[in-house]
Design a protein around this motif. Sequence first.
Motif, PDB file in Angstrom:
ATOM      1  N   PHE A  79       0.272   0.455   6.028  1.00  0.00           N
ATOM      2  CA  PHE A  79       1.150   1.458   5.437  1.00  0.00           C
ATOM      3  C   PHE A  79       1.100   1.407   3.926  1.00  0.00           C
ATOM      4  CE2 PHE A  79       3.004   1.006   9.601  1.00  0.00           C
ATOM      5  CZ  PHE A  79       3.519   2.255   9.887  1.00  0.00           C
ATOM      6  N   GLN A  80       1.279   2.563   3.316  1.00  0.00           N
ATOM      7  CA  GLN A  80       1.553   2.671   1.897  1.00  0.00           C
ATOM      8  C   GLN A  80       2.778   3.567   1.777  1.00  0.00           C
ATOM      9  OE1 GLN A  80      -1.805   3.970  -0.383  1.00  0.00           O
ATOM     10  NE2 GLN A  80      -2.933   2.091  -0.011  1.00  0.00           N
ATOM     11  N   PHE A  81       3.751   3.108   1.030  1.00  0.00           N
ATOM     12  CA  PHE A  81       5.004   3.859   0.871  1.00  0.00           C
ATOM     13  C   PHE A  81       5.128   4.324  -0.570  1.00  0.00           C
ATOM     14  CE2 PHE A  81       5.646   0.948   4.409  1.00  0.00           C
ATOM     15  CZ  PHE A  81       6.059   1.841   5.397  1.00  0.00           C
ATOM     16  N   TYR A  82       5.517   5.579  -0.732  1.00  0.00           N
ATOM     17  CA  TYR A  82       5.640   6.182  -2.069  1.00  0.00           C
ATOM     18  C   TYR A  82       7.061   6.629  -2.328  1.00  0.00           C
ATOM     19  CZ  TYR A  82       0.598   6.339  -1.811  1.00  0.00           C
ATOM     20  OH  TYR A  82      -0.717   6.006  -1.701  1.00  0.00           O
ATOM     21  N   CYS A 116       0.428   6.714   5.060  1.00  0.00           N
ATOM     22  CA  CYS A 116       1.184   6.846   3.814  1.00  0.00           C
ATOM     23  C   CYS A 116       2.448   7.632   4.107  1.00  0.00           C
ATOM     24  CB  CYS A 116       0.376   7.590   2.763  1.00  0.00           C
ATOM     25  SG  CYS A 116      -1.151   6.777   2.323  1.00  0.00           S
ATOM     26  N   ALA A 117       3.554   7.158   3.592  1.00  0.00           N
ATOM     27  CA  ALA A 117       4.820   7.856   3.809  1.00  0.00           C
ATOM     28  C   ALA A 117       5.590   7.934   2.508  1.00  0.00           C
ATOM     29  CB  ALA A 117       5.655   7.124   4.858  1.00  0.00           C
ATOM     30  N   SER A 172       9.139   8.130   0.537  1.00  0.00           N
ATOM     31  CA  SER A 172      10.373   7.388   0.792  1.00  0.00           C
ATOM     32  C   SER A 172      11.454   8.226   1.451  1.00  0.00           C
ATOM     33  CB  SER A 172      10.909   6.762  -0.493  1.00  0.00           C
ATOM     34  OG  SER A 172      11.222   7.769  -1.436  1.00  0.00           O
ATOM     35  N   ASP A 187      10.457   4.016   4.204  1.00  0.00           N
ATOM     36  CA  ASP A 187      10.072   3.183   3.063  1.00  0.00           C
ATOM     37  C   ASP A 187       9.721   1.752   3.456  1.00  0.00           C
ATOM     38  OD1 ASP A 187      12.620   2.274   3.567  1.00  0.00           O
ATOM     39  OD2 ASP A 187      13.429   2.858   1.622  1.00  0.00           O
ATOM     40  N   GLU A 188       9.618   1.495   4.751  1.00  0.00           N
ATOM     41  CA  GLU A 188       9.140   0.195   5.232  1.00  0.00           C
ATOM     42  C   GLU A 188       8.724   0.331   6.683  1.00  0.00           C
ATOM     43  OE1 GLU A 188      13.299  -2.005   6.312  1.00  0.00           O
ATOM     44  OE2 GLU A 188      12.652  -2.059   4.218  1.00  0.00           O
TER      45      GLU A 188
END
Length: 94
Positions: free
Chosen positions: A91-94, A39-40, A42, A46-47
């Motif tokens: 991945f999950q981007f926040y 998880c990252a 932004s 972000d990708e």
Amino acid sequence: MVLLLLNNRVDQFIRGRSIFAGFDHDTITDYLDGLDYLCAFSNVADEVSDFTIAGNGTSTVVLTLNDGTGDNTITLNGEGGSNVTIDAGDFQFY
């Protein structure tokens, strides 16, 4: 800035990053492909293309943040020597 590694086994790896310091070179020694994910926020990435991924499909995968320094890496060692394949689904981007 913060980069996190989370999984369904309740292990949680949180790596903080200030505006002045990178997250350096971290190693996760028990990554389980298909259960663990990254998880990252932004302000870090972000990708998936924000990372260079080396060793994909082997027991040791190195993610390097494409920030121009090469100083921010995460090494994922597959649990018990298992192979790790990282793609956008990890991945999950926040």
